[in-house]
Design a protein around this motif. Structure first.
Motif, PDB file in Angstrom:
ATOM      1  N   SER A 176      46.929  36.346  19.734  1.00 39.19           N
ATOM      2  CA  SER A 176      47.206  36.185  21.167  1.00 39.19           C
ATOM      3  C   SER A 176      47.181  37.516  21.903  1.00 39.19           C
ATOM      4  CB  SER A 176      48.561  35.504  21.382  1.00 39.19           C
ATOM      5  OG  SER A 176      49.606  36.262  20.779  1.00 39.19           O
ATOM      6  N   PHE A 177      47.662  38.583  21.255  1.00 35.87           N
ATOM      7  CA  PHE A 177      47.660  39.897  21.904  1.00 35.87           C
ATOM      8  C   PHE A 177      46.233  40.334  22.213  1.00 35.87           C
ATOM      9  CE2 PHE A 177      46.960  44.451  21.572  1.00 35.87           C
ATOM     10  CZ  PHE A 177      47.831  44.939  22.526  1.00 35.87           C
ATOM     11  N   TRP A 178      45.356  40.240  21.237  1.00 37.61           N
ATOM     12  CA  TRP A 178      43.979  40.705  21.424  1.00 37.61           C
ATOM     13  C   TRP A 178      43.226  39.869  22.460  1.00 37.61           C
ATOM     14  CZ3 TRP A 178      43.603  45.310  19.749  1.00 37.61           C
ATOM     15  CH2 TRP A 178      44.288  45.738  18.617  1.00 37.61           C
ATOM     16  N   LEU A 179      43.426  38.572  22.414  1.00 31.74           N
ATOM     17  CA  LEU A 179      42.740  37.706  23.385  1.00 31.74           C
ATOM     18  C   LEU A 179      43.254  37.950  24.800  1.00 31.74           C
ATOM     19  CD1 LEU A 179      42.500  34.327  21.420  1.00 31.74           C
ATOM     20  CD2 LEU A 179      40.717  36.044  21.790  1.00 31.74           C
ATOM     21  N   ASN A 180      44.568  38.124  24.941  1.00 32.42           N
ATOM     22  CA  ASN A 180      45.136  38.398  26.271  1.00 32.42           C
ATOM     23  C   ASN A 180      44.693  39.755  26.791  1.00 32.42           C
ATOM     24  OD1 ASN A 180      46.513  35.961  26.497  1.00 32.42           O
ATOM     25  ND2 ASN A 180      48.356  36.761  25.496  1.00 32.42           N
ATOM     26  N   ALA A 181      44.598  40.727  25.885  1.00 34.14           N
ATOM     27  CA  ALA A 181      44.137  42.064  26.295  1.00 34.14           C
ATOM     28  C   ALA A 181      42.690  42.002  26.776  1.00 34.14           C
ATOM     29  CB  ALA A 181      44.266  43.040  25.130  1.00 34.14           C
ATOM     30  N   GLN A 182      41.852  41.235  26.060  1.00 38.12           N
ATOM     31  CA  GLN A 182      40.452  41.088  26.466  1.00 38.12           C
ATOM     32  C   GLN A 182      40.349  40.362  27.801  1.00 38.12           C
ATOM     33  OE1 GLN A 182      37.644  42.294  24.847  1.00 38.12           O
ATOM     34  NE2 GLN A 182      36.527  41.592  26.659  1.00 38.12           N
ATOM     35  N   LYS A 183      41.138  39.290  27.940  1.00 37.51           N
ATOM     36  CA  LYS A 183      41.112  38.512  29.186  1.00 37.51           C
ATOM     37  C   LYS A 183      41.554  39.372  30.375  1.00 37.51           C
ATOM     38  CE  LYS A 183      43.125  34.425  31.402  1.00 37.51           C
ATOM     39  NZ  LYS A 183      44.096  33.306  31.268  1.00 37.51           N
ATOM     40  N   GLY A 184      42.648  40.117  30.198  1.00 32.36           N
ATOM     41  CA  GLY A 184      43.143  40.966  31.279  1.00 32.36           C
ATOM     42  C   GLY A 184      42.141  42.037  31.671  1.00 32.36           C
ATOM     43  N   TYR A 185      41.465  42.588  30.672  1.00 30.77           N
ATOM     44  CA  TYR A 185      40.452  43.619  30.909  1.00 30.77           C
ATOM     45  C   TYR A 185      39.289  43.058  31.729  1.00 30.77           C
ATOM     46  CZ  TYR A 185      36.700  46.947  29.727  1.00 30.77           C
ATOM     47  OH  TYR A 185      35.663  47.839  29.778  1.00 30.77           O
ATOM     48  N   GLU A 186      38.804  41.895  31.332  1.00 34.73           N
ATOM     49  CA  GLU A 186      37.674  41.277  32.035  1.00 34.73           C
ATOM     50  C   GLU A 186      38.055  40.859  33.454  1.00 34.73           C
ATOM     51  OE1 GLU A 186      36.302  38.122  29.570  1.00 34.73           O
ATOM     52  OE2 GLU A 186      35.389  39.453  28.080  1.00 34.73           O
ATOM     53  N   GLU A 187      39.272  40.334  33.619  1.00 33.98           N
ATOM     54  CA  GLU A 187      39.729  39.939  34.954  1.00 33.98           C
ATOM     55  C   GLU A 187      39.837  41.146  35.880  1.00 33.98           C
ATOM     56  OE1 GLU A 187      43.361  37.849  34.338  1.00 33.98           O
ATOM     57  OE2 GLU A 187      42.372  35.922  33.905  1.00 33.98           O
ATOM     58  N   GLU A 188      40.338  42.259  35.334  1.00 35.73           N
ATOM     59  CA  GLU A 188      40.479  43.463  36.153  1.00 35.73           C
ATOM     60  C   GLU A 188      39.111  44.030  36.528  1.00 35.73           C
ATOM     61  OE1 GLU A 188      42.853  46.315  38.195  1.00 35.73           O
ATOM     62  OE2 GLU A 188      43.127  44.280  37.445  1.00 35.73           O
ATOM     63  N   MET A 232      36.363  42.266  36.863  1.00 32.43           N
ATOM     64  CA  MET A 232      35.778  41.375  37.856  1.00 32.43           C
ATOM     65  C   MET A 232      36.440  41.568  39.214  1.00 32.43           C
ATOM     66  SD  MET A 232      33.573  39.242  38.732  1.00 32.43           S
ATOM     67  CE  MET A 232      32.843  38.975  37.104  1.00 32.43           C
ATOM     68  N   ARG A 233      37.768  41.738  39.228  1.00 33.56           N
ATOM     69  CA  ARG A 233      38.487  41.935  40.491  1.00 33.56           C
ATOM     70  C   ARG A 233      37.968  43.163  41.221  1.00 33.56           C
ATOM     71  NH1 ARG A 233      42.459  44.664  42.904  1.00 33.56           N
ATOM     72  NH2 ARG A 233      42.748  46.048  41.133  1.00 33.56           N
ATOM     73  N   LEU A 234      37.774  44.230  40.487  1.00 36.26           N
ATOM     74  CA  LEU A 234      37.317  45.461  41.118  1.00 36.26           C
ATOM     75  C   LEU A 234      35.840  45.393  41.498  1.00 36.26           C
ATOM     76  CD1 LEU A 234      39.257  48.034  38.942  1.00 36.26           C
ATOM     77  CD2 LEU A 234      39.697  47.395  41.305  1.00 36.26           C
ATOM     78  N   GLN A 235      35.058  44.666  40.715  1.00 36.70           N
ATOM     79  CA  GLN A 235      33.657  44.480  41.077  1.00 36.70           C
ATOM     80  C   GLN A 235      33.542  43.686  42.370  1.00 36.70           C
ATOM     81  OE1 GLN A 235      31.886  42.692  37.617  1.00 36.70           O
ATOM     82  NE2 GLN A 235      31.907  44.597  36.431  1.00 36.70           N
TER      83      GLN A 235
END
Length: 336
Positions: free
Chosen positions: A71-83, A85-88
């Protein structure tokens, strides 16, 4: 643009950064760690740099090798991708900043219609969220070019100010969504309205009389700038409409789009939206009866807007709604 480069530019931490710390803590090198999880050193290096995403399979491998749960790794990946995309999206929106200037900013500022309207980051995202569209281009296709005819059915391209008109109409949709009501059968609603016309006539007659009494006493209500206005007569009309399966809504229009009223079926419910601060109460009731006429006489597929020209406007149906309004204004003893 590579993700590791994006992370440096934007200050975002890829999940690989946590893995790099863990590998150092374990006291092994990348080659050793790659062998432990069954991947090549190249793949591990790409994960560390943010070039390769952590899938469920990879997350399970990291769980076994590091003791850090999936769960830690998946959440870290998800948060990274969301951030990312948000900045893009933020960067893309910056290029559309001029789009905001087309809207009636000075009149919108006092109102609370658009949440966070004047945020410091950008002035476009709040407008996009208000309309429920992903980009200025999507707004243009929906409201201006009328490409989504099944959804909106009319084009605002020929109105004097399509931007202001679209804000007023969208405000009505938001207000309509706040009122819970079952979907309506058009034939049953029309039949119920026809039976209730004496009630509408009586309400109009009494309301105008009360309004004139307030006028003589110089006690007419003064709507506050930026606030939605509903007086006693408007509230009673709303209640009567609700009993019959109609949503009656009020929203202040704009100087460049002085819409008096609109009739439409929205999510299978008839909706009448009116300007909330008519100076002439007779004009208020004529507009209401006019829009009610569209609901009674015409189909569910059309949208009718009063006092503003728009593409695809059907003059014959508008004349029929005028005749409907005149009939019931006369029954109420009111001036047309």
């Amino acid at each position: 643009m590579q993700k590791n480069k994006d992370a440096i530019v934007w200050g975002i931490t890829p999940p690989g950064a946590f893995l790099e710390e863990k590998i150092q803590e374990m006291g092994i090198d990348v080659n050793d760690f790659a062998a432990r999880i069954g991947y090549t050193p190249k793949t591990v290096n790409e994960i560390l740099k943010g070039k390769c995403c952590i899938t469920i399979e990879v997350a399970h491998s990291l769980d076994y090798a590091t003791g850090i749960p999936v769960s830690f790794w998946l959440n870290a990946q998800k948060g990274y991708e969301e951030e990312l995309m948000r900045l893009q999206v933020k960067e893309a929106v910056k290029n559309q900043a001029g789009w905001r200037k087309f809207f009636p900013i000075s009149e919108l500022n006092p109102r609370t219609w658009i949440k966070d309207f004047n945020n410091k980051e950008d002035g476009v995202s709040p407008i996009l969220k208000f309309f429920g569209v992903a980009s200025p281009k999507a707004w243009e296709n929906y409201y201006y070019k009328n490409r989504l005819k099944v959804a909106f059915r009319i084009s605002l391209a020929e109105t004097e100010d399509p931007y202001a008109a679209s804000v007023w109409m969208r405000r009505g949709e938001i207000l309509a969504d706040e009122i819970k009501m079952e979907k309506q059968n058009d034939k049953k609603v029309r039949s119920a309205i026809k039976k209730a016309m004496p009630q509408f006539v009586e309400l109009a007659k009494n309301d105008v009389a009360a309004w004139e009494d307030l006028r003589r006493k110089k006690a007419l209500p003064k709507p506050k700038v930026g606030e939605d206005f509903i007086d006693d007569g408007m509230h009673k009309l709303q209640e009567l409409g609700a009993k019959l399966g109609i949503k009656v809504l009020y929203a202040q229009n704009f100087k460049s789009a002085p819409i008096h009223g609109m009739a439409r079926w929205y999510k299978d419910i008839p909706v009448i939206q009116l300007h909330d601060r008519f100076k002439d109460r007779n004009a208020f009731w004529f507009t209401f009866f006019h829009e009610l006429g569209h609901i009674v006489l015409h189909g569910k597929k059309d949208i009718f807007i009063k006092n503003v020209y728009y593409g695809n406007k059907n003059q014959q149906k508008d004349d029929e709604a005028n005749a409907f309004a005149q009939k019931y204004m006369m029954q109420a003893g009111l001036e047309v």
